[in-house]
Scaffold this active site. Structure first.
Site, mmCIF file in Angstrom:
data_model
loop_
_atom_site.group_PDB
_atom_site.id
_atom_site.type_symbol
_atom_site.label_atom_id
_atom_site.label_comp_id
_atom_site.label_asym_id
_atom_site.label_seq_id
_atom_site.Cartn_x
_atom_site.Cartn_y
_atom_site.Cartn_z
ATOM 1 N N GLY A 8 0.960 -2.656 -2.840
ATOM 2 C CA GLY A 8 0.349 -1.817 -1.801
ATOM 3 C C GLY A 8 0.833 -0.376 -1.792
ATOM 4 N N ALA A 61 0.945 -5.313 -10.421
ATOM 5 C CA ALA A 61 0.897 -5.663 -11.841
ATOM 6 C C ALA A 61 1.457 -4.514 -12.649
ATOM 7 C CB ALA A 61 -0.543 -5.941 -12.296
ATOM 8 N N TYR A 163 -1.942 -6.912 -22.240
ATOM 9 C CA TYR A 163 -2.321 -6.675 -20.845
ATOM 10 C C TYR A 163 -3.542 -7.525 -20.473
ATOM 11 C CZ TYR A 163 -4.445 -4.227 -16.871
ATOM 12 O OH TYR A 163 -5.039 -3.922 -15.673
HETATM 13 N N1 LIG Z 1 -6.613 1.322 -12.472
HETATM 14 C C1 LIG Z 1 -7.592 0.644 -13.067
HETATM 15 O O1 LIG Z 1 -8.533 1.217 -13.628
HETATM 16 C C2 LIG Z 1 -7.578 -0.859 -13.066
HETATM 17 C C3 LIG Z 1 -8.610 -1.534 -13.746
HETATM 18 C C4 LIG Z 1 -8.622 -2.915 -13.739
HETATM 19 C C5 LIG Z 1 -7.650 -3.620 -13.048
HETATM 20 N N2 LIG Z 1 -6.646 -2.959 -12.393
HETATM 21 C C6 LIG Z 1 -5.653 -3.755 -11.664
HETATM 22 O O2 LIG Z 1 -5.487 -3.212 -10.369
HETATM 23 C C7 LIG Z 1 -4.176 -3.473 -9.883
HETATM 24 C C8 LIG Z 1 -3.560 -2.211 -9.336
HETATM 25 O O3 LIG Z 1 -3.431 -1.269 -10.388
HETATM 26 P P1 LIG Z 1 -3.201 0.282 -10.146
HETATM 27 O O4 LIG Z 1 -4.131 0.992 -11.061
HETATM 28 O O5 LIG Z 1 -3.234 0.570 -8.707
HETATM 29 O O6 LIG Z 1 -1.729 0.480 -10.750
HETATM 30 P P2 LIG Z 1 -0.377 1.002 -10.062
HETATM 31 O O7 LIG Z 1 0.663 0.948 -11.134
HETATM 32 O O8 LIG Z 1 -0.594 2.261 -9.338
HETATM 33 O O9 LIG Z 1 -0.077 -0.123 -8.978
HETATM 34 C C9 LIG Z 1 0.579 -1.312 -9.263
HETATM 35 C C10 LIG Z 1 1.673 -1.479 -8.229
HETATM 36 O O10 LIG Z 1 2.287 -2.746 -8.452
HETATM 37 C C11 LIG Z 1 3.660 -2.604 -8.218
HETATM 38 N N3 LIG Z 1 4.380 -3.658 -8.933
HETATM 39 C C12 LIG Z 1 4.499 -3.813 -10.273
HETATM 40 N N4 LIG Z 1 5.239 -4.884 -10.560
HETATM 41 C C13 LIG Z 1 5.605 -5.427 -9.366
HETATM 42 C C14 LIG Z 1 6.367 -6.555 -9.010
HETATM 43 N N5 LIG Z 1 6.932 -7.339 -9.955
HETATM 44 N N6 LIG Z 1 6.530 -6.838 -7.691
HETATM 45 C C15 LIG Z 1 5.983 -6.028 -6.731
HETATM 46 N N7 LIG Z 1 5.248 -4.952 -7.018
HETATM 47 C C16 LIG Z 1 5.060 -4.652 -8.327
HETATM 48 C C17 LIG Z 1 4.009 -1.227 -8.730
HETATM 49 O O11 LIG Z 1 5.213 -0.751 -8.126
HETATM 50 C C18 LIG Z 1 2.788 -0.423 -8.357
HETATM 51 O O12 LIG Z 1 2.966 0.268 -7.126
HETATM 52 C C19 LIG Z 1 -3.421 -4.093 -11.062
HETATM 53 O O13 LIG Z 1 -3.404 -5.498 -10.883
HETATM 54 C C20 LIG Z 1 -4.268 -3.737 -12.274
HETATM 55 O O14 LIG Z 1 -4.138 -4.678 -13.307
HETATM 56 C C21 LIG Z 1 -6.594 -1.592 -12.393
#
Ligand SMILES: NC(=O)c1ccc[n+]([C@@H]2O[C@H](COP(=O)([O-])OP(=O)(O)OC[C@H]3O[C@@H](n4cnc5c(N)ncnc54)[C@H](O)[C@@H]3O)[C@@H](O)[C@H]2O)c1
Ligand SMILES: [Zn+2]
Length: 329
Positions: A8, A61, A163
């Site tokens: 979050g 993630a 990934y």
């Molecule tokens: N950005 C995109 O285009 C995209 C596309 C497809 C899927 N996703 C998915 O969306 C989700 C969010 O991605 P995002 O782009 O916001 O990335 P992001 O890196 O900004 O957010 C991920 C957050 O997860 C936290 N995190 C990581 N490992 C953790 C753990 N072990 N315990 C607790 N928190 C943890 C990180 O601190 C980070 O704040 C992910 O699951 C990603 O796979 C993103």
């Protein structure tokens, strides 16, 4: 509704928190970035966090293509071990509603049509073809040029990198949890999400972020391949709204329901670079013919199921969203 939002404090998760709060729900952030003790792999921390929540929105993630195979164990640990620990905690606490941040990467090359052989699934592109600038995948049967189509949720999974493999395994784990507990699981298979607070200056960032950082340095965005690779760029506020819709809808107890989450309006990476460069006032993008192994050529979604079943509709158009993104930080 009281929702635990893992990840979050991240890019998408923080917008989910805002969207929930704006609609009068309570969002609880569980993110190791905000609190070193909030790690989804820690059973005791998860047990405390899931107590008393109505639903979990699992965004946490490790994202991106990564820098090399050495990252594999860390991806599996954060994404799959983390999801398993989270789901076990939910099962124990009686939390029956999950929305998972899925990804279009589970589809690999996606859907193509050959004029002779119909719908076909080309394998990974050969290094020799990429080196020679032959970027378009060819028909695996007859070698003809193919036309890319829209990928539906029933397309076979074909993860092409670590990934992608971990994102697919998250869905399988969530489906197993749903069957075992009678819970309802939704995977929103996001396409290329962009917008405010997009991660930057890390090798794990998305392509729109790389381009914006280059422009901010006064450099031309460097567009790989020939710039004609097609993607679906969906705005982060629309993705957050899709999460809220899925949290409220809770479809199909005992199963995982997957929804493609895209704008429905494919654009090329070259078009995206131009839109950002124009909005920024230059410099114009350069097309480099470089490539990354593991990248797919075209991947564009059919997001009509999400619209039809959850009543979701993207609000932010491509031109408007890219203008805002180019001017933001
Ligand atoms: N950005 C995109 O285009 C995209 C596309 C497809 C899927 N996703 C998915 O969306 C989700 C969010 O991605 P995002 O782009 O916001 O990335 P992001 O890196 O900004 O957010 C991920 C957050 O997860 C936290 N995190 C990581 N490992 C953790 C753990 N072990 N315990 C607790 N928190 C943890 C990180 O601190 C980070 O704040 C992910 O699951 C990603 O796979 C993103
Ligand atoms: Zn063919």
């Amino acid at each position: 509704m009281r929702v635990l939002v893992t990840g979050g404090a991240g890019f998408i998760g923080s917008h989910v928190v805002e969207a929930l709060t704006a609609r009068g729900h309570e969002a609880i952030v569980f993110d190791v970035r905000a609190d070193p003790a909030a790690d989804v792999r820690d059973p005791a921390a998860v047990a405390r966090a899931v107590a008393g929540v109505d639903a979990v929105c699992h965004q946490a993630a490790m994202v991106g293509l990564g820098v090399g195979f050495a990252d594999a164990a860390e991806y599996v640990s954060r994404n799959d071990l983390g999801t398993a620990v989270l789901l076990a905690g939910m099962a124990e606490a009686g939390v029956r509603h999950l929305v998972l941040a899925g990804s279009m990467v589970v589809y690999g090359e996606g859907r193509y049509a050959c004029p002779r052989d119909g719908v076909v699934r080309p394998g990974p592109r050969a290094v020799a073809d990429l080196e020679a600038g032959r970027f378009e995948p060819r028909c695996p049967v007859c070698g003809a040029a193919l036309s890319p189509g829209l990928v539906g949720e029933d397309a076979p999974a074909d993860p092409r990198n670590v990934y992608a493999t971990t994102k697919l395994a998250q869905e399988h784990l969530a489906a197993a949890w749903a069957r075992s507990t009678g819970g309802s699981a939704v995977s929103l298979r996001y396409h290329n999400v962009y917008g405010p607070r997009m991660p930057r200056d890390t090798p794990y960032a998305g392509v729109a972020s790389f381009f914006r950082s280059a422009l901010a340095r006064g450099e031309a965005p460097r567009v790989f391949e020939d710039g004609r690779q097609r993607r679906d760029f969906v705005h982060v506020r629309d993705v957050a709204a899709a999460n809220v819709a899925a949290l409220l809808a809770r479809p199909a107890p005992g199963a995982l329901t997957a929804y493609n989450t895209g704008s429905g309006e494919p654009h090329t990476v070259g078009e995206m670079a131009r839109a950002l460069a124009d909005a920024h006032g230059g410099p114009a993008p350069v097309v480099t013919a470089e490539y990354r192994l593991g990248d797919v050529r075209h991947i564009t979604a059919d997001s009509s199921r999400l619209r039809a079943e959850l009543g979701w509709k993207p609000q932010v158009g491509f031109a408007e969203g890219m203008r805002e993104f180019a001017g933001g930080h």
